[in-house]
Design a protein around this motif. Structure first.
Motif, PDB file in Angstrom:
ATOM      1  N   ALA A 155       0.836  -1.210   0.000  1.00 25.59           N
ATOM      2  CA  ALA A 155       0.000   0.000   0.000  1.00 25.59           C
ATOM      3  C   ALA A 155       0.862   1.247   0.000  1.00 25.59           C
ATOM      4  N   GLY A 156       1.987   1.172   0.727  1.00 25.64           N
ATOM      5  CA  GLY A 156       2.888   2.318   0.774  1.00 25.64           C
ATOM      6  C   GLY A 156       3.505   2.651  -0.571  1.00 25.64           C
ATOM      7  N   ILE A 157       3.723   1.642  -1.399  1.00 26.41           N
ATOM      8  CA  ILE A 157       4.245   1.886  -2.745  1.00 26.41           C
ATOM      9  C   ILE A 157       3.202   2.611  -3.592  1.00 26.41           C
ATOM     10  N   LEU A 158       1.950   2.216  -3.426  1.00 25.84           N
ATOM     11  CA  LEU A 158       0.884   2.828  -4.222  1.00 25.84           C
ATOM     12  C   LEU A 158       0.536   4.237  -3.748  1.00 25.84           C
ATOM     13  N   ALA A 159       0.548   4.462  -2.444  1.00 21.00           N
ATOM     14  CA  ALA A 159       0.048   5.717  -1.881  1.00 21.00           C
ATOM     15  C   ALA A 159       0.730   6.966  -2.436  1.00 21.00           C
ATOM     16  N   PRO A 160       2.096   7.021  -2.478  1.00 21.13           N
ATOM     17  CA  PRO A 160       2.716   8.237  -3.011  1.00 21.13           C
ATOM     18  C   PRO A 160       2.332   8.521  -4.460  1.00 21.13           C
ATOM     19  N   PHE A 161       2.203   7.473  -5.276  1.00 16.53           N
ATOM     20  CA  PHE A 161       1.833   7.670  -6.670  1.00 16.53           C
ATOM     21  C   PHE A 161       0.396   8.181  -6.788  1.00 16.53           C
ATOM     22  N   ILE A 162      -0.507   7.564  -6.011  1.00 11.64           N
ATOM     23  CA  ILE A 162      -1.912   7.959  -6.101  1.00 11.64           C
ATOM     24  C   ILE A 162      -2.100   9.388  -5.615  1.00 11.64           C
ATOM     25  N   PHE A 163      -1.518   9.696  -4.454  1.00 14.27           N
ATOM     26  CA  PHE A 163      -1.722  11.035  -3.903  1.00 14.27           C
ATOM     27  C   PHE A 163      -0.952  12.098  -4.665  1.00 14.27           C
ATOM     28  N   THR A 291      12.076   2.756  -1.849  1.00 10.45           N
ATOM     29  CA  THR A 291      12.511   2.297  -0.528  1.00 10.45           C
ATOM     30  C   THR A 291      11.570   1.221  -0.006  1.00 10.45           C
ATOM     31  N   LEU A 292      10.273   1.428  -0.164  1.00 11.45           N
ATOM     32  CA  LEU A 292       9.295   0.444   0.290  1.00 11.45           C
ATOM     33  C   LEU A 292       9.367  -0.841  -0.531  1.00 11.45           C
ATOM     34  N   LEU A 293       9.714  -0.727  -1.813  1.00 13.99           N
ATOM     35  CA  LEU A 293       9.899  -1.925  -2.637  1.00 13.99           C
ATOM     36  C   LEU A 293      11.061  -2.756  -2.110  1.00 13.99           C
ATOM     37  N   ALA A 294      12.142  -2.083  -1.704  1.00 15.18           N
ATOM     38  CA  ALA A 294      13.272  -2.795  -1.110  1.00 15.18           C
ATOM     39  C   ALA A 294      12.843  -3.507   0.170  1.00 15.18           C
ATOM     40  N   THR A 295      11.967  -2.869   0.939  1.00 11.61           N
ATOM     41  CA  THR A 295      11.449  -3.498   2.157  1.00 11.61           C
ATOM     42  C   THR A 295      10.621  -4.733   1.810  1.00 11.61           C
ATOM     43  N   MET A 296       9.803  -4.636   0.775  1.00  8.43           N
ATOM     44  CA  MET A 296       8.994  -5.784   0.374  1.00  8.43           C
ATOM     45  C   MET A 296       9.855  -6.951  -0.084  1.00  8.43           C
ATOM     46  N   ILE A 297      10.943  -6.646  -0.764  1.00  7.22           N
ATOM     47  CA  ILE A 297      11.863  -7.713  -1.180  1.00  7.22           C
ATOM     48  C   ILE A 297      12.400  -8.429   0.052  1.00  7.22           C
ATOM     49  N   GLY A 298      12.712  -7.647   1.096  1.00  8.21           N
ATOM     50  CA  GLY A 298      13.177  -8.254   2.347  1.00  8.21           C
ATOM     51  C   GLY A 298      12.120  -9.137   2.972  1.00  8.21           C
TER      52      GLY A 298
END
Length: 443
Positions: A155-163, A291-298
């Protein structure tokens, strides 16, 4: 609905519960990581310093410190579902506060709205985190938390793009770059129009939050009896009369404080750091998502590796060491690189990689800190939630250092945080007494 002991839940009930809680974590992530856009956005629209702009994070996250213990008593009194409904209603109220704040371009009212949203989120977090920790075998807790983390960070990856779609337009870059050259009246007209763009998305967000609260209230999520969970049924020891007699819990709350501080700094400051390298806001806005994508990979790595190949403790330790190494690289590594169409210093991408280092630290701390608390488990979980106020304090320190020195030097705040996390991962979680007595054996 009467409470159900965790041991009495069937596998379908557990799976449905995980799906519902995963949806909650998606909402947590969406609402939380909007701040990464709001910080630089308000800095421009409300004409703020770095320090003042990071009051966005302070107002949002300090509510965890204020509300976490009261939230535990609220949940005990009204139940899991009713408590979550109240949490959603509080968040919706905070979203609607943005409307008068935007209309008057009053930063203080925005901060009140953010605090109210954070208050509702603190109630929801106080319910969801111990719930998912206890919903299955202890040795797989990090795996379940990782799944929740994927929902949160997705959701965090999507939020900045949407807003940012609602808040920023390509033509804004030129106007923002020459804002100081505009006449006072022209600048006011532009900034008033800019800040009022939050009204539509936050109106929609408030309505969605109310609907979600109603859905959870009437969902098949069981009203479980967490006092009967696998951690609560463990005996805390007859000599334990107070929550403060569990040093590894208190030290764990400090670990949560330092961890979430490093995590929010990596996400909420990366746009500003990119801006210090000449990358405009309209082009830098994907960096929190990187940054959040890197977290998801982890998280995905943790789901595969834990516990089949590595214990959650081993991964926890590795993440703390990696975070320390990346922090040193941010401060001292200097090289111009071109990546994904961005020309920048290599340290910018090391900030992005902090998302990977931070990914499994949260999942490592929770099971260790809640272990063997017995009847103190609920209160212990609330104390850990209090540690989330690190997300309020650390960005302010970063903002102060960025104003006083520069954005790169401000990342020095990461070093003591990771040093403490290394201490907790290797020793602190085993300390059973404040007196110098033998520590717990390795798990």
């Amino acid at each position: 609905m009467e409470s159900i002991p965790l041991a009495a839940l069937t596998k379908p009930q557990i799976n449905r519960s995980i799906v519902v809680i995963g949806t909650l974590f998606f909402v947590f992530g969406f609402v939380t990581w909007i701040n990464a856009i709001l910080i630089p956005y308000f800095k421009i629209a409300c004409e703020l310093t770095n320090f003042q702009s990071y009051l966005v994070a302070f107002a949002f996250y300090i509510s965890y410190f204020v509300m976490s213990v009261p939230a535990s008593f609220l949940l005990k009194k009204v139940g899991f579902k009713n408590g979550m409904l109240l949490g959603f209603l509080a968040m919706a109220t905070g979203a609607f506060v943005f409307l008068p704040a935007a209309y008057t371009r009053t930063y203080e009212i925005f901060l009140c709205g953010l605090f109210t949203i954070g208050t509702g989120l603190a109630i929801l977090q106080s319910a969801a985190n111990p719930y998912i920790t206890l919903l299955g075998p202890k040795e797989r807790a990090a795996q379940r938390i990782s799944i929740m983390g994927i929902c949160n960070k997705g959701a965090g990856i999507l939020a900045p793009f949407i807003f940012s779609f609602f808040l920023l337009r390509p033509e804004d870059s030129e106007t923002i770059a020459h804002l100081a050259d505009l006449a006072t009246s022209e600048r006011k007209i532009f900034l008033d129009a800019l800040v009022r763009r939050v009204m539509l998305p936050y109106s929609c967000l408030g309505i969605v939050l109310i609907a979600l609260g109603a859905l959870v209230k009437f969902s098949p999520l069981p009203e479980i009896d967490t006092d009967e969970g696998p951690l609560q049924t463990q005996q805390a020891g007859p000599e334990k009369k107070s929550i403060w007699q569990f040093p590894y819990l208190i030290l764990g709350a400090v670990a949560i404080f330092t961890h979430v501080g490093t995590h929010v700094i990596a996400i909420d400051t990366v746009i500003g750091y990119a801006g210090s390298m000449g990358i405009p806001l309209t082009k830098a806005r994907p960096f929190p998502s990187f940054t959040l994508l890197a977290t998801m990979i982890g998280y995905c790595t943790g789901i595969v590796l834990i516990p089949r190949f590595f214990s959650q403790l081993s991964i926890f330790r590795a993440c703390t060491v990696l975070g320390t190494a990346l922090s040193l690289g941010i401060l001292f590594a200097k090289a111009d690189i071109s990546l994904l169409g961005y020309q920048s210093d290599v340290s910018l991408w090391l900030v992005v990689l902090l998302g990977l280092a931070n990914s499994l630290i949260w999942a490592g701390i929770w099971p260790l800190a809640l272990d063997n608390l017995g009847k103190f488990t609920k209160l212990g979980a609330s104390i850990l939630i209090m540690g989330l106020c690190g997300q309020a304090i650390m960005p302010l320190i970063y903002g102060y250092l960025a104003d006083a020195y520069d954005h790169r030097f401000a990342y020095v705040i990461l070093l003591p945080c990771y040093a403490y996390l290394i201490f907790y991962a290797f020793k602190g979680y085993r300390i059973q007494s404040w007196k110098p007595v033998p520590i717990r054996t390795e798990r």
